[in-house]
Scaffold this motif. Structure first.
Motif, PDB file in Angstrom:
ATOM      1  N   ALA A 131      30.759  32.566  57.661  1.00 59.98           N
ATOM      2  CA  ALA A 131      29.784  33.662  57.561  1.00 59.98           C
ATOM      3  C   ALA A 131      29.494  34.015  56.103  1.00 59.98           C
ATOM      4  O   ALA A 131      28.358  34.345  55.743  1.00 59.98           O
ATOM      5  CB  ALA A 131      30.293  34.887  58.315  1.00 59.98           C
ATOM      6  N   ARG A 132      30.531  33.945  55.259  1.00 61.07           N
ATOM      7  CA  ARG A 132      30.358  34.288  53.848  1.00 61.07           C
ATOM      8  C   ARG A 132      29.536  33.246  53.102  1.00 61.07           C
ATOM      9  O   ARG A 132      28.737  33.580  52.227  1.00 61.07           O
ATOM     10  CB  ARG A 132      31.726  34.416  53.166  1.00 61.07           C
ATOM     11  CG  ARG A 132      32.496  35.683  53.474  1.00 61.07           C
ATOM     12  CD  ARG A 132      33.689  35.838  52.526  1.00 61.07           C
ATOM     13  NE  ARG A 132      34.610  34.709  52.601  1.00 61.07           N
ATOM     14  CZ  ARG A 132      35.688  34.657  53.391  1.00 61.07           C
ATOM     15  NH1 ARG A 132      35.947  35.684  54.194  1.00 61.07           N
ATOM     16  NH2 ARG A 132      36.481  33.610  53.386  1.00 61.07           N
ATOM     17  N   HIS A 133      29.754  31.968  53.419  1.00 63.17           N
ATOM     18  CA  HIS A 133      29.250  30.902  52.551  1.00 63.17           C
ATOM     19  C   HIS A 133      28.298  29.917  53.228  1.00 63.17           C
ATOM     20  O   HIS A 133      27.731  29.061  52.548  1.00 63.17           O
ATOM     21  CB  HIS A 133      30.435  30.136  51.958  1.00 63.17           C
ATOM     22  CG  HIS A 133      31.337  30.987  51.133  1.00 63.17           C
ATOM     23  ND1 HIS A 133      31.078  31.287  49.812  1.00 63.17           N
ATOM     24  CD2 HIS A 133      32.490  31.641  51.448  1.00 63.17           C
ATOM     25  CE1 HIS A 133      32.040  32.068  49.341  1.00 63.17           C
ATOM     26  NE2 HIS A 133      32.906  32.300  50.315  1.00 63.17           N
ATOM     27  N   GLY A 134      28.169  29.995  54.545  1.00 66.04           N
ATOM     28  CA  GLY A 134      27.296  29.063  55.242  1.00 66.04           C
ATOM     29  C   GLY A 134      27.965  27.744  55.570  1.00 66.04           C
ATOM     30  O   GLY A 134      27.350  26.867  56.188  1.00 66.04           O
ATOM     31  N   TYR A 135      29.192  27.591  55.166  1.00 70.26           N
ATOM     32  CA  TYR A 135      30.005  26.427  55.512  1.00 70.26           C
ATOM     33  C   TYR A 135      31.471  26.808  55.353  1.00 70.26           C
ATOM     34  O   TYR A 135      31.811  27.823  54.731  1.00 70.26           O
ATOM     35  CB  TYR A 135      29.675  25.213  54.630  1.00 70.26           C
ATOM     36  CG  TYR A 135      30.148  25.309  53.195  1.00 70.26           C
ATOM     37  CD1 TYR A 135      31.389  24.798  52.808  1.00 70.26           C
ATOM     38  CD2 TYR A 135      29.358  25.916  52.219  1.00 70.26           C
ATOM     39  CE1 TYR A 135      31.822  24.891  51.493  1.00 70.26           C
ATOM     40  CE2 TYR A 135      29.785  26.016  50.904  1.00 70.26           C
ATOM     41  CZ  TYR A 135      31.009  25.489  50.542  1.00 70.26           C
ATOM     42  OH  TYR A 135      31.447  25.589  49.237  1.00 70.26           O
TER      43      TYR A 135
ATOM     44  N   SER B 146      33.078  15.846  57.715  1.00 75.15           N
ATOM     45  CA  SER B 146      32.242  14.812  57.125  1.00 75.15           C
ATOM     46  C   SER B 146      33.122  13.683  56.587  1.00 75.15           C
ATOM     47  O   SER B 146      34.029  13.935  55.787  1.00 75.15           O
ATOM     48  CB  SER B 146      31.425  15.396  55.972  1.00 75.15           C
ATOM     49  OG  SER B 146      30.964  14.388  55.105  1.00 75.15           O
ATOM     50  N   PRO B 147      32.908  12.442  57.010  1.00 74.49           N
ATOM     51  CA  PRO B 147      33.695  11.331  56.460  1.00 74.49           C
ATOM     52  C   PRO B 147      33.590  11.240  54.938  1.00 74.49           C
ATOM     53  O   PRO B 147      34.548  10.830  54.278  1.00 74.49           O
ATOM     54  CB  PRO B 147      33.093  10.098  57.147  1.00 74.49           C
ATOM     55  CG  PRO B 147      32.519  10.620  58.420  1.00 74.49           C
ATOM     56  CD  PRO B 147      31.993  11.983  58.082  1.00 74.49           C
ATOM     57  N   ALA B 148      32.450  11.637  54.392  1.00 68.45           N
ATOM     58  CA  ALA B 148      32.307  11.628  52.939  1.00 68.45           C
ATOM     59  C   ALA B 148      33.301  12.581  52.291  1.00 68.45           C
ATOM     60  O   ALA B 148      33.949  12.253  51.287  1.00 68.45           O
ATOM     61  CB  ALA B 148      30.877  12.002  52.553  1.00 68.45           C
TER      62      ALA B 148
ATOM     63  N   PRO C 187      31.522  19.495  62.172  1.00 67.45           N
ATOM     64  CA  PRO C 187      30.772  19.201  60.943  1.00 67.45           C
ATOM     65  C   PRO C 187      29.266  19.359  61.092  1.00 67.45           C
ATOM     66  O   PRO C 187      28.580  19.666  60.111  1.00 67.45           O
ATOM     67  CB  PRO C 187      31.161  17.749  60.627  1.00 67.45           C
ATOM     68  CG  PRO C 187      31.745  17.200  61.890  1.00 67.45           C
ATOM     69  CD  PRO C 187      32.353  18.363  62.599  1.00 67.45           C
ATOM     70  N   GLU C 188      28.746  19.188  62.312  1.00 69.62           N
ATOM     71  CA  GLU C 188      27.316  19.377  62.524  1.00 69.62           C
ATOM     72  C   GLU C 188      26.908  20.836  62.320  1.00 69.62           C
ATOM     73  O   GLU C 188      25.731  21.137  62.104  1.00 69.62           O
ATOM     74  CB  GLU C 188      26.913  18.898  63.927  1.00 69.62           C
ATOM     75  CG  GLU C 188      27.429  19.740  65.077  1.00 69.62           C
ATOM     76  CD  GLU C 188      28.878  19.446  65.464  1.00 69.62           C
ATOM     77  OE1 GLU C 188      29.351  20.036  66.463  1.00 69.62           O
ATOM     78  OE2 GLU C 188      29.528  18.628  64.775  1.00 69.62           O
TER      79      GLU C 188
ATOM     80  N   PRO D   3      30.198  20.631  51.017  1.00 71.07           N
ATOM     81  CA  PRO D   3      29.967  19.443  51.842  1.00 71.07           C
ATOM     82  C   PRO D   3      28.514  19.249  52.251  1.00 71.07           C
ATOM     83  O   PRO D   3      28.114  18.131  52.602  1.00 71.07           O
ATOM     84  CB  PRO D   3      30.842  19.691  53.074  1.00 71.07           C
ATOM     85  CG  PRO D   3      31.821  20.723  52.654  1.00 71.07           C
ATOM     86  CD  PRO D   3      31.126  21.570  51.653  1.00 71.07           C
ATOM     87  N   ARG D   4      27.713  20.299  52.211  1.00 76.77           N
ATOM     88  CA  ARG D   4      26.297  20.176  52.568  1.00 76.77           C
ATOM     89  C   ARG D   4      25.528  19.326  51.568  1.00 76.77           C
ATOM     90  O   ARG D   4      24.433  18.848  51.871  1.00 76.77           O
ATOM     91  CB  ARG D   4      25.672  21.567  52.673  1.00 76.77           C
ATOM     92  CG  ARG D   4      26.269  22.449  53.757  1.00 76.77           C
ATOM     93  CD  ARG D   4      25.768  23.871  53.675  1.00 76.77           C
ATOM     94  NE  ARG D   4      26.141  24.511  52.407  1.00 76.77           N
ATOM     95  CZ  ARG D   4      25.878  25.779  52.112  1.00 76.77           C
ATOM     96  NH1 ARG D   4      25.228  26.539  52.984  1.00 76.77           N
ATOM     97  NH2 ARG D   4      26.254  26.291  50.949  1.00 76.77           N
ATOM     98  N   LYS D   5      26.114  19.135  50.387  1.00 71.23           N
ATOM     99  CA  LYS D   5      25.420  18.396  49.326  1.00 71.23           C
ATOM    100  C   LYS D   5      25.950  16.961  49.186  1.00 71.23           C
ATOM    101  O   LYS D   5      25.516  16.238  48.286  1.00 71.23           O
ATOM    102  CB  LYS D   5      25.569  19.136  47.998  1.00 71.23           C
ATOM    103  CG  LYS D   5      24.970  20.530  48.035  1.00 71.23           C
ATOM    104  CD  LYS D   5      25.184  21.257  46.710  1.00 71.23           C
ATOM    105  CE  LYS D   5      24.589  22.661  46.763  1.00 71.23           C
ATOM    106  NZ  LYS D   5      24.809  23.401  45.476  1.00 71.23           N
TER     107      LYS D   5
END
Length: 291
Positions: free
Chosen positions: A161-165, A204-206, A240-241, A288-290
């Motif tokens: 909630a704080r950070h979007g991820y 995320s595997p990355a 992760p989705e 991780p979104r990037k």
């Protein structure tokens, strides 16, 4: 949870809130053995099941704004990293009134005595000389499993909630060599670290591969999803989705402790702790979104 249930739960786990996207939990480092355990084995044998000193390895985390959840009850009393359906029904003196898994892969561990409530130690010793009552099993779930999972879930929800991820690290240790009833790979000599994300389904595997590479850069031998892929805590909370990443980190105990006496060994402990601190600092800078 109500105030009264939180008061009861506080006796079973420790939770410290965070301000960052990162959440760490340690479900197997508890050392408070309940009076109603009724095990037939001496304490020094029971303690071999603990992820000993894991809470000390990560004790820097709350000061960095990282949420921390730690079980105080021992893993051998109830394993918070198992689903409530992972029940050995023969352990009880009556009919178990709740759902029991029929998944054959999951049942492999239950048959080794490593379900939600353990029946055997890692080397195959029977933990009890009695059957447990159904009420005992239900009480362990309601007093230990339920509040622990609520605390982990709440911490992840708050971080997201704080950070979007959110990035959830499920913190574990493992013996240097797998014992006969510990895993499906008895006798396996473990790497320094095993990173698990259930084959890329809980993170995320990355991101997971970057964790592997970070630890390798510090001189550690690292395996990915073998022989441990992660169990209930990453399975349940890793999505992760939805930008909710859950990764299990297993650390070989020989790096930092004497596996017989359970004593911390230097300089391994301090070096490992610094590597983990640096990993956490790196994760705090990683979105991780990037990736």
């Amino acid at each position: 949870m109500t105030d009264s249930s939180r008061s009861n739960a506080d006796k079973k786990f420790s939770a410290q809130p965070g301000s960052t996207p990162l959440v760490l939990d340690s479900p197997h480092s508890g050392t408070v053995y309940p009076d109603d355990f009724g095990a037939a084995l001496p304490l020094y044998v029971l303690r071999q099941a603990e992820d000993t000193h894991v809470e000390k390895l990560y004790d820097f985390a709350p000061l960095m704004g990282v949420a921390w959840v730690e079980a105080l009850f021992p893993r051998i009393y109830l394993d918070a990293n198992r689903d409530t359906t992972e029940i050995d029904v023969d352990l009880f003196d009556g009919e178990w009134p709740h759902d029991v898994t029929e998944d054959e892969v999951t049942l492999q561990k239950v048959r080794l005595g490593k379900g939600l409530i353990w029946r055997f130690t890692d080397d195959g010793q029977a933990i009890y000389e009695r059957q447990l009552t159904v009420e005992e099993g239900q009480r362990r779930i309601s007093e230990c499993w339920v509040p622990y999972h609520a605390a982990v879930s709440d911490a992840i929800d708050a971080a997201h909630a704080r950070h979007g991820y959110s990035i959830h690290i499920n913190c574990h240790s493992m013996p240097s060599i797998a014992a006969s009833h510990a895993t499906l790979h008895p006798g396996l000599e473990h790497a320094d670290f095993v990173i698990g994300d259930r084959d890329g389904t809980t993170a995320s595997p990355a991101l997971s591969n970057m964790v592997c590479d970070f630890l390798r850069s510090r001189g550690h031998d690292v395996e990915y999803n073998h022989p441990y892929k992660g169990v209930e805590l990453v399975r349940r909370y890793g999505k992760p989705e939805e930008h909710r990443h859950s990764i299990q980190i297993e650390i070989n105990r020989r790096i930092y402790m004497d596996e017989e006496t359970l004593e911390i060994v230097q300089p391994g402990f301090d070096k490992l702790k610094q590597d983990l601190r640096d990993l956490v600092e790196w994760l705090l800078k990683t979105d991780p979104r990037k990736l």
